[in-house]
Write a protein that holds these residues in place. Sequence first.
Motif, short mmCIF file in Angstrom:
data_model
loop_
_atom_site.label_atom_id
_atom_site.label_comp_id
_atom_site.label_asym_id
_atom_site.label_seq_id
_atom_site.Cartn_x
_atom_site.Cartn_y
_atom_site.Cartn_z
N ASP A 83 52.68 43.08 18.58
CA ASP A 83 53.65 44.01 19.15
C ASP A 83 53.79 43.77 20.64
O ASP A 83 53.25 42.81 21.19
N MET A 84 54.54 44.68 21.33
CA MET A 84 54.81 44.47 22.75
C MET A 84 53.53 44.41 23.57
O MET A 84 53.39 43.59 24.49
N ASP A 85 52.54 45.27 23.25
CA ASP A 85 51.29 45.26 24.00
C ASP A 85 50.58 43.92 23.85
O ASP A 85 50.01 43.38 24.80
N ASP A 86 50.61 43.36 22.64
CA ASP A 86 49.98 42.06 22.40
C ASP A 86 50.69 40.95 23.16
O ASP A 86 50.07 40.06 23.74
N LYS A 87 52.01 41.00 23.14
CA LYS A 87 52.80 39.94 23.78
C LYS A 87 52.68 39.98 25.30
O LYS A 87 52.61 38.95 25.96
N PHE A 88 52.69 41.20 25.86
CA PHE A 88 52.67 41.33 27.31
C PHE A 88 51.25 41.33 27.87
O PHE A 88 51.06 41.12 29.07
N GLY A 89 50.26 41.52 27.01
CA GLY A 89 48.87 41.60 27.45
C GLY A 89 48.44 40.48 28.38
O GLY A 89 47.83 40.74 29.43
N PRO A 90 48.73 39.21 28.05
CA PRO A 90 48.30 38.11 28.93
C PRO A 90 48.86 38.19 30.34
O PRO A 90 48.25 37.71 31.29
N TYR A 91 50.03 38.83 30.50
CA TYR A 91 50.66 38.92 31.81
C TYR A 91 50.04 40.03 32.66
O TYR A 91 50.32 40.13 33.86
N MET A 92 49.21 40.88 32.05
CA MET A 92 48.56 41.97 32.77
C MET A 92 47.27 41.54 33.44
O MET A 92 46.66 42.32 34.17
N ALA A 93 46.83 40.31 33.20
CA ALA A 93 45.53 39.86 33.69
C ALA A 93 45.32 40.10 35.19
O ALA A 93 44.25 40.57 35.60
N PRO A 94 46.31 39.79 36.06
CA PRO A 94 46.10 40.03 37.50
C PRO A 94 45.80 41.49 37.82
O PRO A 94 44.95 41.79 38.66
N LEU A 95 46.51 42.41 37.16
CA LEU A 95 46.26 43.84 37.39
C LEU A 95 44.85 44.22 36.94
O LEU A 95 44.11 44.87 37.69
N LEU A 96 44.46 43.79 35.76
CA LEU A 96 43.15 44.16 35.23
C LEU A 96 42.02 43.54 36.07
O LEU A 96 40.97 44.17 36.27
N ASP A 97 42.25 42.33 36.57
CA ASP A 97 41.25 41.70 37.46
C ASP A 97 41.02 42.54 38.70
O ASP A 97 39.87 42.74 39.14
N LYS A 98 42.11 43.01 39.30
CA LYS A 98 42.00 43.80 40.54
C LYS A 98 41.36 45.16 40.25
O LYS A 98 40.54 45.64 41.05
N ILE A 99 41.69 45.77 39.12
CA ILE A 99 41.07 47.04 38.74
C ILE A 99 39.57 46.85 38.57
O ILE A 99 38.77 47.69 39.02
N ASP A 100 39.17 45.74 37.96
CA ASP A 100 37.74 45.46 37.78
C ASP A 100 37.03 45.30 39.12
O ASP A 100 35.88 45.70 39.27
N GLU A 101 37.71 44.71 40.09
CA GLU A 101 37.12 44.52 41.42
C GLU A 101 36.95 45.84 42.16
O GLU A 101 36.01 46.02 42.94
N LEU A 102 37.87 46.77 41.94
CA LEU A 102 37.95 47.97 42.77
C LEU A 102 37.25 49.19 42.19
O LEU A 102 36.85 50.08 42.94
N LEU A 103 37.11 49.25 40.87
CA LEU A 103 36.60 50.47 40.25
C LEU A 103 35.38 50.21 39.38
O LEU A 103 35.23 49.12 38.81
N ASN A 104 34.52 51.22 39.27
CA ASN A 104 33.40 51.12 38.34
C ASN A 104 33.86 51.59 36.96
O ASN A 104 34.98 52.07 36.79
N LYS A 105 32.99 51.47 35.98
CA LYS A 105 33.38 51.79 34.60
C LYS A 105 33.83 53.24 34.41
O LYS A 105 34.86 53.49 33.78
N PRO A 106 33.09 54.24 34.93
CA PRO A 106 33.56 55.62 34.77
C PRO A 106 34.95 55.85 35.38
O PRO A 106 35.77 56.57 34.81
N GLU A 107 35.22 55.21 36.52
CA GLU A 107 36.54 55.35 37.15
C GLU A 107 37.62 54.71 36.30
O GLU A 107 38.72 55.27 36.14
#
Length: 224
Positions: A83-107
């Motif tokens: 579906d759309m989430d599966d197709k667009f998922g690979p393009y979200m990598a830069p956002l998720l990388d930055k979120i991982d750098e900035l926030l801890n797991k609870p956040e």
Amino acid sequence: MIKDSSLLLGHIELTKKQKEFYDIMSDNNTRIVFLGGPAGTAKTFLSVYSALDLYNNDKNLKILYLRSVVESADRGIGFLKGDMDDKFGPYMAPLLDKIDELLNKPEKDQLKNKRVLEAEPINFLRGCTWRDKIVIVDEAQNMSVRELTTVLTRIGRGSRLFVCGDSLQSDIRSSGFTKLANLFKDEQSSKKGVHSVEFSKEDVIRDKIITYLVEKIELLAPNQ
């Protein structure tokens, strides 16, 4: 989140231009910021950080990550199943990388549970109006003037746009990013809350080998 605008996370020193961007972002009158520059200058990182900073001050805001589905390779990977989430998922990598750098797991879990983070391709924007959203438009060099016009004119009450692009990495022939970034690089635009900030190789905060790479590639670019 930032107590001293010269430091990020208390230890990452910002350049003069990066501090200029943060000061612009911190201004309540700011609506749109074009953020240009080569790889490694923290365009996406600063935009995501700023979005989280704004959300921290107003929990009613949502954060929308938007980008073109143009692939950054000479040969595409072809059809993606799902579906759309599966197709667009690979393009979200830069956002998720930055979120991982900035926030801890609870956040991160809190953002997920409250559905603060959203992501979309640019293909389905017509008819939309963004209210109370911080929109990060990434890889904007892969959007035409028409596509970027559609993006910009979605802005509504309580929303801000960060439009990030690198003219050296455009994967389309008719990029509109530099044209629009230059169009709004004037005093009248600034008074309206529309700003254009251009980083250079001096603003690279990633591995410094990137500064050397950018310098060499800039020699090649005019002849491509």
